[in-house]
Design an enzyme around this catalytic site. Structure first.
Site, PDB file in Angstrom:
ATOM      1  N   GLU A  73       0.823  -1.205   0.177  1.00 39.54           N
ATOM      2  CA  GLU A  73       0.184  -0.164   0.498  1.00 39.54           C
ATOM      3  C   GLU A  73       0.963   1.014   0.138  1.00 39.54           C
ATOM      4  OE1 GLU A  73      -2.400  -3.086   1.625  1.00 39.54           O
ATOM      5  OE2 GLU A  73      -0.276  -2.600   2.589  1.00 39.54           O
ATOM      6  N   PHE A 135     -11.757  -6.832  14.296  1.00 42.03           N
ATOM      7  CA  PHE A 135     -10.390  -7.957  13.007  1.00 42.03           C
ATOM      8  C   PHE A 135     -10.387  -6.213  11.538  1.00 42.03           C
ATOM      9  CE2 PHE A 135      -8.996 -10.214   9.148  1.00 42.03           C
ATOM     10  CZ  PHE A 135      -8.093 -10.510   9.638  1.00 42.03           C
ATOM     11  N   GLN A 136      -9.531  -6.513  11.772  1.00 42.97           N
ATOM     12  CA  GLN A 136      -8.359  -5.063  10.798  1.00 42.97           C
ATOM     13  C   GLN A 136      -9.418  -4.008  10.984  1.00 42.97           C
ATOM     14  OE1 GLN A 136      -8.250  -7.187   6.355  1.00 42.97           O
ATOM     15  NE2 GLN A 136      -5.978  -7.673   7.418  1.00 42.97           N
ATOM     16  N   LYS A 185     -17.766  -0.860   5.481  1.00 45.88           N
ATOM     17  CA  LYS A 185     -17.994  -1.743   4.754  1.00 45.88           C
ATOM     18  C   LYS A 185     -19.949  -2.208   3.814  1.00 45.88           C
ATOM     19  CE  LYS A 185     -17.307  -6.581   2.794  1.00 45.88           C
ATOM     20  NZ  LYS A 185     -16.594  -7.553   3.451  1.00 45.88           N
ATOM     21  N   MET A 496      23.946   9.145   2.940  1.00 45.71           N
ATOM     22  CA  MET A 496      23.731  10.191   3.714  1.00 45.71           C
ATOM     23  C   MET A 496      24.109  10.538   5.269  1.00 45.71           C
ATOM     24  SD  MET A 496      23.669  13.588   3.084  1.00 45.71           S
ATOM     25  CE  MET A 496      22.737  13.920   1.200  1.00 45.71           C
TER      26      MET A 496
END
Length: 586
Positions: A73, A135-136, A185, A496
């Site tokens: 993502e 969940f999630q 959802k 760097m």
């Protein structure tokens, strides 16, 4: 910024249908989301599937909007970001709830810092489960509130399309930035027959386009009377599509120009008036000009610390004309003597219309040219030392067309790509500036490739550490057969960090040594791309020619001098005029 067109994009019929294409039929919240995107003229989106966002993906099945499945993502957000920078249209990214949404956060924070128009759509658990640690589940609007221009929690299938349309319009309006719509959802699954309207900003959102006429007149008189005038073009010139107006102002009145890093390309770097970019690793002559100007006309810049160094030593002899569309930036870091709030292109036109004479600045222009001679961007490349990165960048530049799009990760390689490539146009230099996101380069090249005309070349100049962070997106480039060339400046360090450790931490290389990384040429082949390894000067040109000519993704692993540093360098918080050309001068 131009407004986005209303219903122009039609959706494809299901595979095998001979019927004429028609817009997505609105039957659910999810189809309303897709219709809203079609209404806004969306063409490409980048994302990763998942449970909570699945209804939206199902609605995309019959849409003509091109969905590009990314490997992660974060890559989707960076690709959307670069798509915006190259095309000027908002970039779109999708993710599911929980870890999908939180994986977007780095990309959204990056877009927010650089004022890039990105629209994120995230799945969410059903509304009645929000707050139950389902969940999630993540409080996505809460997490992203500080790093988005605005975000939305969709509450109804009847209004979700309008939420998405508003988010799309708002992302690109005024000062651009990322927006997000969180999609429970149950909302996307719910039935509706309400067709969303055109993408438009809220009625209360009214950014000022023109500066106050009296303030413009005062600024114009200051320009006319200046003895050492200097124009500073920032990223806001790019966002506003104002490079043509800004260049005209510089050329018509013969005023030298410096840019910020995000403003690279707003003025052709091979023009006599252009002093290239200023700041921590900017050119010595740009920093000298800023230090000695008596009038700095800054257009579309937020005066970040990498540009200014110490505020008390920045442009110490100058009055400041500051043009910006966001009032919050005026006098935030650097006091503006002449504040001009408005769209960069329009305000520059106002200044141009008001000016009656060019400033008398012949001696000043000569002085700027003298500084160019005194502090040239050169480097040593002895035959008995390893390959120099500057040589690689210059050779890449010479081997590719003038309009080549360059993306980078973050670190030494980013600075060399900015210093030793000659940029002539805006939206040609694509990098992570304010957030400094390692790993930006490869997914950005993918987004740039989708935004660019097919005949344009896209090159990603990356570092070994940056490439390692998002190299999984090479699988996307292979799957889509994207013609991009990745040039890795491999010094087996986080370069760097190593440079700073040598300069300020007595050479203690804690966690900066990357001699354990894989062989990137072989890794490229394993992904299905073409790969080369280059160690010597006499191999550079041939490898670049072959890689650029290859019709598909290619990776060149350039093993460069691990001791090479980026100079000039202004120490953090230091004075721009006191730039170091060697470590001993720090």
């Amino acid at each position: 910024m131009s407004e986005h067109p209303t219903p122009t994009h039609e959706a494809a019929e299901p595979s095998g249908s001979d019927s004429a294409s028609t817009p997505t039929s609105v039957t659910t919240g999810a189809t309303s989301v897709v219709r809203a995107l079609e209404n806004a003229g969306a063409e490409v989106m980048f994302g990763v599937q998942g449970g909570a966002i699945m209804p939206v993906y199902d609605a995309l099945y019959d849409s003509e909007i091109d969905h590009v499945t990314m490997a992660h993502e974060q890559g989707a957000a960076h690709a959307a970001d670069a798509y915006n920078v190259v095309s000027g249209d908002p970039g779109l990214c999708l993710a599911t709830s929980g870890p999908g949404a939180t994986n977007l956060v780095t990309g959204l924070a990056d877009a927010n810092m650089d004022s890039d128009a990105v629209v994120a759509l995230t799945g969410q658990v059903p509304s009645d489960m929000v707050g139950s640690d389902a969940f999630q589940e993540t409080d996505t609007t809460g997490v992203t509130a500080p790093i988005t221009k605005n975000n939305y929690f969709a509450s109804s299938a009847d209004t979700v399309g309008d939420d998405v349309g508003e988010a799309f319009a708002l992302a690109g309006a005024g000062r651009p930035g990322p927006t997000l719509v969180d999609l429970p959802k149950d909302v996307t699954n719910a039935e509706t027959d309400r067709d969303p309207g055109p993408a438009q900003t809220p009625e209360t959102y009214t950014p000022q386009s023109e500066a106050d006429e009296e303030a413009v007149a005062e600024a114009a008189r200051a320009i006319e009377n200046a003895e050492r005038p200097l124009l500073l073009f920032g990223g806001g010139v790019v966002k506003a599509g104002a490079s043509e107006q800004a260049r005209k102002l510089a050329i018509d009145y013969e005023i030298p120009v410096v840019t910020t890093m995000p403003g690279i390309g707003t003025m052709p770097e091979d023009h006599d008036l252009c002093l290239s970019w200023a700041g921590m690793h900017g050119t010595g002559y740009a920093n000298m000009a800023i230090t000695h100007t008596d009038l700095l006309v800054a257009i579309g810049t937020r005066f970040d610390d990498r540009l200014t160094g110490g505020i008390d030593t920045f442009a110490p002899e100058a009055e400041i004309v500051h043009v910006d569309i966001d009032p919050a930036e005026i006098s935030k870091n650097v006091h503006a003597d002449y504040p001009l709030i408005g769209d960069a292109g329009r305000v520059v036109e106002q200044i141009d219309d008001e000016l009656t004479a060019a400033p008398d600045a012949d001696e000043w222009r000569e002085q700027c040219q003298t500084w160019k001679s005194e502090y040239p961007m050169t480097y040593a490349a002895p035959d008995d030392e390893p390959l120099k990165p500057q040589f690689v960048v210059e050779t890449l530049d010479e081997a590719t067309p003038d309009d080549t799009i360059v993306t980078t990760g973050v670190g030494q390689h980013q600075m060399w790509a900015a210093q030793y490539w000659t940029y002539r146009e805006p939206r040609q230099w694509i990098s992570s500036h304010g957030l400094g996101t390692m790993g930006y380069g490869l997914p950005a090249a993918i987004g740039a490739r989708f935004a660019a005309d097919d005949d344009r070349t896209v090159v990603c100049v990356d570092g070994d550490g940056s490439f390692l962070m998002t190299m999984q997106e090479l699988s996307v480039a292979v799957r889509e057969n994207l013609d991009i060339t990745v040039a890795i400046l491999n010094n087996e360090y986080i370069g760097m960090v190593r440079q700073w450790q040598d300069a300020f931490f007595e050479g203690r290389h804690m966690a900066a040594d990357y001699n354990w990384i894989p062989e990137f040429d072989k890794l490229a082949e394993a992904f299905g791309a073409r790969g080369w390894r280059v160690d010597d000067y006499d191999e550079v040109a041939d490898a670049i020619e072959e890689a650029v000519a290859y019709d598909g993704p290619s990776v060149i692993d350039f093993h460069i001098d691990p001791a090479e540093n980026v100079y000039p360098m202004v120490p953090s918080g230091g004075a721009n005029a006191k730039f170091a050309l060697t470590e001993e001068q720090l």
